[in-house]
Motif scaffolding. Structure first.
Motif, PDB file in Angstrom:
ATOM      1  N   ASP A   1      -1.897  -1.607  -3.826  1.00  0.00           N
ATOM      2  CA  ASP A   1      -3.097  -0.964  -3.292  1.00  0.00           C
ATOM      3  C   ASP A   1      -2.780   0.533  -3.178  1.00  0.00           C
ATOM      4  OD1 ASP A   1      -5.176  -0.128  -1.684  1.00  0.00           O
ATOM      5  OD2 ASP A   1      -4.720  -1.482  -0.015  1.00  0.00           O
ATOM      6  N   GLY A   2      -3.480   1.345  -3.966  1.00  0.00           N
ATOM      7  CA  GLY A   2      -3.203   2.790  -3.942  1.00  0.00           C
ATOM      8  C   GLY A   2      -2.210   3.198  -5.024  1.00  0.00           C
ATOM      9  N   TYR A   3      -1.810   2.273  -5.827  1.00  0.00           N
ATOM     10  CA  TYR A   3      -0.862   2.497  -6.918  1.00  0.00           C
ATOM     11  C   TYR A   3      -1.177   1.504  -8.026  1.00  0.00           C
ATOM     12  CZ  TYR A   3       3.518   2.966  -9.489  1.00  0.00           C
ATOM     13  OH  TYR A   3       4.447   3.186 -10.476  1.00  0.00           O
ATOM     14  N   PRO A   4      -1.163   1.867  -9.289  1.00  0.00           N
ATOM     15  CA  PRO A   4      -0.968   3.224  -9.794  1.00  0.00           C
ATOM     16  C   PRO A   4      -2.197   4.114  -9.556  1.00  0.00           C
ATOM     17  CG  PRO A   4      -1.432   1.715 -11.604  1.00  0.00           C
ATOM     18  CD  PRO A   4      -1.305   0.874 -10.381  1.00  0.00           C
TER      19      PRO A   4
ATOM     20  N   ALA B   1       0.387   7.667 -16.044  1.00  0.00           N
ATOM     21  CA  ALA B   1       1.857   7.711 -16.107  1.00  0.00           C
ATOM     22  C   ALA B   1       2.445   6.663 -15.150  1.00  0.00           C
ATOM     23  CB  ALA B   1       2.366   9.114 -15.758  1.00  0.00           C
ATOM     24  N   GLN B   2       1.849   6.525 -13.974  1.00  0.00           N
ATOM     25  CA  GLN B   2       2.319   5.507 -13.028  1.00  0.00           C
ATOM     26  C   GLN B   2       2.063   4.104 -13.596  1.00  0.00           C
ATOM     27  OE1 GLN B   2       0.676   6.178  -9.100  1.00  0.00           O
ATOM     28  NE2 GLN B   2       1.697   8.174  -8.870  1.00  0.00           N
ATOM     29  N   ALA B   3       0.922   3.930 -14.242  1.00  0.00           N
ATOM     30  CA  ALA B   3       0.602   2.613 -14.823  1.00  0.00           C
ATOM     31  C   ALA B   3       1.629   2.255 -15.902  1.00  0.00           C
ATOM     32  CB  ALA B   3      -0.808   2.618 -15.408  1.00  0.00           C
TER      33      ALA B   3
ATOM     34  N   SER C   1       0.863  -1.187   0.000  1.00  0.00           N
ATOM     35  CA  SER C   1       0.000   0.000   0.000  1.00  0.00           C
ATOM     36  C   SER C   1       0.895   1.231   0.000  1.00  0.00           C
ATOM     37  CB  SER C   1      -0.885  -0.010   1.253  1.00  0.00           C
ATOM     38  OG  SER C   1      -1.297   1.303   1.573  1.00  0.00           O
ATOM     39  N   THR C   2       0.846   2.003  -1.090  1.00  0.00           N
ATOM     40  CA  THR C   2       1.734   3.169  -1.163  1.00  0.00           C
ATOM     41  C   THR C   2       1.390   4.189  -0.071  1.00  0.00           C
ATOM     42  OG1 THR C   2       0.346   3.924  -3.003  1.00  0.00           O
ATOM     43  CG2 THR C   2       2.502   3.018  -3.553  1.00  0.00           C
ATOM     44  N   GLY C   3       0.095   4.325   0.238  1.00  0.00           N
ATOM     45  CA  GLY C   3      -0.296   5.234   1.323  1.00  0.00           C
ATOM     46  C   GLY C   3       0.355   4.823   2.641  1.00  0.00           C
ATOM     47  N   ASP C   4       0.345   3.504   2.935  1.00  0.00           N
ATOM     48  CA  ASP C   4       0.961   3.006   4.178  1.00  0.00           C
ATOM     49  C   ASP C   4       2.472   3.251   4.180  1.00  0.00           C
ATOM     50  OD1 ASP C   4      -1.462   2.144   5.095  1.00  0.00           O
ATOM     51  OD2 ASP C   4      -1.080  -0.001   4.795  1.00  0.00           O
ATOM     52  N   ILE C   5       3.108   3.027   3.031  1.00  0.00           N
ATOM     53  CA  ILE C   5       4.566   3.217   2.980  1.00  0.00           C
ATOM     54  C   ILE C   5       4.894   4.696   3.197  1.00  0.00           C
ATOM     55  CG2 ILE C   5       6.679   2.960   1.611  1.00  0.00           C
ATOM     56  CD1 ILE C   5       5.365   0.699   0.087  1.00  0.00           C
ATOM     57  N   PHE C   6       4.137   5.569   2.548  1.00  0.00           N
ATOM     58  CA  PHE C   6       4.378   7.005   2.746  1.00  0.00           C
ATOM     59  C   PHE C   6       4.159   7.397   4.214  1.00  0.00           C
ATOM     60  CE2 PHE C   6       3.645   7.954  -1.951  1.00  0.00           C
ATOM     61  CZ  PHE C   6       4.946   8.379  -2.159  1.00  0.00           C
ATOM     62  N   ARG C   7       3.070   6.893   4.801  1.00  0.00           N
ATOM     63  CA  ARG C   7       2.788   7.256   6.207  1.00  0.00           C
ATOM     64  C   ARG C   7       3.895   6.758   7.137  1.00  0.00           C
ATOM     65  NH1 ARG C   7      -2.505   7.086   4.336  1.00  0.00           N
ATOM     66  NH2 ARG C   7      -2.512   4.814   4.336  1.00  0.00           N
ATOM     67  N   ALA C   8       4.412   5.568   6.874  1.00  0.00           N
ATOM     68  CA  ALA C   8       5.500   5.037   7.714  1.00  0.00           C
ATOM     69  C   ALA C   8       6.748   5.916   7.571  1.00  0.00           C
ATOM     70  CB  ALA C   8       5.816   3.594   7.326  1.00  0.00           C
TER      71      ALA C   8
ATOM     72  N   ILE D   1       8.972  10.508  -7.418  1.00  0.00           N
ATOM     73  CA  ILE D   1       9.244  10.012  -6.061  1.00  0.00           C
ATOM     74  C   ILE D   1       8.492   8.700  -5.824  1.00  0.00           C
ATOM     75  CG2 ILE D   1       8.954  10.504  -3.595  1.00  0.00           C
ATOM     76  CD1 ILE D   1       9.111  13.513  -4.324  1.00  0.00           C
ATOM     77  N   THR D   2       7.224   8.695  -6.211  1.00  0.00           N
ATOM     78  CA  THR D   2       6.372   7.529  -5.954  1.00  0.00           C
ATOM     79  C   THR D   2       6.852   6.313  -6.750  1.00  0.00           C
ATOM     80  OG1 THR D   2       4.520   9.049  -5.649  1.00  0.00           O
ATOM     81  CG2 THR D   2       3.984   6.734  -5.937  1.00  0.00           C
ATOM     82  N   ASN D   3       7.158   6.527  -8.022  1.00  0.00           N
ATOM     83  CA  ASN D   3       7.600   5.406  -8.863  1.00  0.00           C
ATOM     84  C   ASN D   3       8.902   4.802  -8.338  1.00  0.00           C
ATOM     85  OD1 ASN D   3       5.441   5.640 -10.630  1.00  0.00           O
ATOM     86  ND2 ASN D   3       6.528   6.996 -12.037  1.00  0.00           N
TER      87      ASN D   3
ATOM     88  N   GLY E   1      -2.932  17.108   0.795  1.00  0.00           N
ATOM     89  CA  GLY E   1      -3.896  16.185   0.196  1.00  0.00           C
ATOM     90  C   GLY E   1      -3.642  15.968  -1.288  1.00  0.00           C
ATOM     91  N   ASP E   2      -2.437  16.337  -1.748  1.00  0.00           N
ATOM     92  CA  ASP E   2      -2.094  16.153  -3.164  1.00  0.00           C
ATOM     93  C   ASP E   2      -1.365  14.829  -3.349  1.00  0.00           C
ATOM     94  OD1 ASP E   2      -3.086  18.606  -3.926  1.00  0.00           O
ATOM     95  OD2 ASP E   2      -1.175  19.632  -3.534  1.00  0.00           O
ATOM     96  N   LEU E   3      -1.301  14.404  -4.602  1.00  0.00           N
ATOM     97  CA  LEU E   3      -0.486  13.237  -4.900  1.00  0.00           C
ATOM     98  C   LEU E   3       0.986  13.613  -4.776  1.00  0.00           C
ATOM     99  CD1 LEU E   3      -2.101  11.505  -8.011  1.00  0.00           C
ATOM    100  CD2 LEU E   3      -2.298  10.893  -5.596  1.00  0.00           C
ATOM    101  N   VAL E   4       1.773  12.692  -4.276  1.00  0.00           N
ATOM    102  CA  VAL E   4       3.225  12.860  -4.266  1.00  0.00           C
ATOM    103  C   VAL E   4       3.668  12.735  -5.738  1.00  0.00           C
ATOM    104  CG1 VAL E   4       5.386  11.852  -3.414  1.00  0.00           C
ATOM    105  CG2 VAL E   4       3.332  11.854  -1.950  1.00  0.00           C
ATOM    106  N   PRO E   5       4.642  13.549  -6.178  1.00  0.00           N
ATOM    107  CA  PRO E   5       5.041  13.484  -7.597  1.00  0.00           C
ATOM    108  C   PRO E   5       5.421  12.066  -8.044  1.00  0.00           C
ATOM    109  CG  PRO E   5       6.062  15.380  -6.544  1.00  0.00           C
ATOM    110  CD  PRO E   5       5.370  14.604  -5.456  1.00  0.00           C
TER     111      PRO E   5
HETATM  112  P1  AMP Z   1      -3.872   6.743   0.557  1.00  0.00           P
HETATM  113  O1  AMP Z   1      -3.893   6.205   1.934  1.00  0.00           O
HETATM  114  O2  AMP Z   1      -3.725   5.681  -0.498  1.00  0.00           O
HETATM  115  O3  AMP Z   1      -5.024   7.664   0.250  1.00  0.00           O
HETATM  116  O4  AMP Z   1      -2.543   7.639   0.429  1.00  0.00           O
HETATM  117  C1  AMP Z   1      -2.301   8.709   1.310  1.00  0.00           C
HETATM  118  C2  AMP Z   1      -1.476   9.770   0.594  1.00  0.00           C
HETATM  119  O5  AMP Z   1      -0.236   9.216   0.130  1.00  0.00           O
HETATM  120  C3  AMP Z   1      -2.126  10.333  -0.664  1.00  0.00           C
HETATM  121  O6  AMP Z   1      -3.001  11.391  -0.369  1.00  0.00           O
HETATM  122  C4  AMP Z   1      -0.922  10.811  -1.455  1.00  0.00           C
HETATM  123  O7  AMP Z   1      -0.421  12.039  -0.958  1.00  0.00           O
HETATM  124  C5  AMP Z   1       0.099   9.731  -1.134  1.00  0.00           C
HETATM  125  N1  AMP Z   1       0.030   8.637  -2.126  1.00  0.00           N
HETATM  126  C6  AMP Z   1      -0.356   7.355  -1.925  1.00  0.00           C
HETATM  127  N2  AMP Z   1      -0.290   6.627  -3.046  1.00  0.00           N
HETATM  128  C7  AMP Z   1       0.149   7.476  -4.019  1.00  0.00           C
HETATM  129  C8  AMP Z   1       0.413   7.344  -5.413  1.00  0.00           C
HETATM  130  N3  AMP Z   1       0.218   6.180  -6.049  1.00  0.00           N
HETATM  131  N4  AMP Z   1       0.847   8.444  -6.075  1.00  0.00           N
HETATM  132  C9  AMP Z   1       1.047   9.608  -5.457  1.00  0.00           C
HETATM  133  N5  AMP Z   1       0.799   9.814  -4.147  1.00  0.00           N
HETATM  134  C10 AMP Z   1       0.360   8.754  -3.426  1.00  0.00           C
END
Ligand code: AMP
Length: 187
Positions: free
Chosen positions: A86-89, A93-95, A32-39, A65-67, A58-62
Motif C-alpha cells: 500500500d503506497g508502493y510502488p 522504477a519501483q515497480a 504501507s510504506t508511508g506507515d513504515i517511514f512515519r514510524a 532508500i525506499t526500495n 512532501g517529496d518522494l523519498v529516493p
Molecule cells: P503516504 O502516507 O503513502 O502518502 O506516504 C507518506 C510519505 O512517505 C510520502 O509523501 C513520501 O515522502 C514517503 N513515501 C511513502 N511511500 C513512498 C514510496 N513508495 N516512494 C517514495 N516515497 C514514499
C-alpha cells in the motif's frame, strides 16, 4: 497459494478502508510504506533521518532508500503467507525493482487492485474531510500530481496482466464485494 497484492488508487479512493477489510479476511501482511517511514521518523532511526527532508517537503523519498526498505520488509518470514503493498510502488522504477526482487525470490504479484473513482467524487470526498490545508486548489493540485504518477503504474500492471480495476465510487460494502470476488478467484 499465497496472495501477493498491490493496492493502487488516488487519495480519497478508499484504499485504506478496503485494506482494513482485506487484512481481516485474508492472510496478507499489510505493508504501507508511508506507515513504515512515519514510524522511522518517530523513532528517529537512521532510515528516518535519511527520509525526513523528503517527507517534510512532501517529496518522494529516493527510490534507492525506499526500495531497500521494502526489500528488507519483504525478506521477513511473515510475508511468506502473502502480502499487500500500500503506497508502493509509486513509480515505474519501483515497480521494476519489485518485479526483479520477486522473481529472484520465486514470487510474483498475484493481483493489483486499482480503485477507480471519478475526479469530481474524489474532490468531493477530500473536501468533505474538512482539513484546514485541504482547500480546493490544494486538493486539485494533489490529485493532478498523484494522477500523473499513478497512470503509468496502472498501465504497467495492465501490461503485466494482473490489473483488476474496481469501481471505488460506490458504497464500501459494494466495493468490497468486488474485491472479494477478485481475491477469491485467484489461484
Ligand atoms: P503516504 O502516507 O503513502 O502518502 O506516504 C507518506 C510519505 O512517505 C510520502 O509523501 C513520501 O515522502 C514517503 N513515501 C511513502 N511511500 C513512498 C514510496 N513508495 N516512494 C517514495 N516515497 C514514499
Amino acid at each position: 497459494m499465497a496472495k501477493n497484492l498491490i493496492l493502487l488508487g488516488l487519495p480519497g479512493a478508499g484504499k485504506g478502508t478496503q485494506a482494513d477489510f482485506i487484512v481481516k479476511d485474508y492472510p496478507v501482511v499489510h505493508i504501507s510504506t508511508g506507515d513504515i517511514f512515519r514510524a522511522n521518523l518517530a523513532n528517529n532511526t537512521e532510515l528516518g533521518q535519511k527520509a525526513r527532508e523528503f517527507m517534510d517537503a512532501g517529496d518522494l523519498v529516493p527510490d534507492e532508500i525506499t526500495n531497500a526498505m521494502v526489500a528488507d520488509r519483504l525478506n521477513q518470514s511473515d510475508v511468506e503467507a502473502g502480502f499487500m503493498l500500500d503506497g508502493y510502488p509509486r513509480n515505474e522504477a519501483q515497480a521494476e525493482f519489485l518485479d526483479s526482487y520477486l522473481s529472484n525470490n520465486n514470487k510474483s504479484v498475484s493481483a493489483t487492485l486499482y480503485f477507480e473513482v471519478s475526479d469530481s467524487l474524489l474532490r468531493q470526498r477530500l473536501l468533505g474531510r474538512g482539513r484546514a490545508d485541504d482547500t480546493p486548489e490544494v486538493i486539485d493540485n494533489r490529485l493532478a500530481v498523484n494522477k500523473a504518477a499513478n497512470l503509468p503504474l496502472v498501465d504497467y500492471y495492465q501490461r503485466a496482466g494482473v490489473l483488476h480495476t474496481i469501481d471505488g465510487g460506490r458504497q464500501l460494502a459494494d466495493v468490497y464485494r468486488d474485491v472479494k470476488e477478485v481475491l477469491d478467484n485467484l489461484d
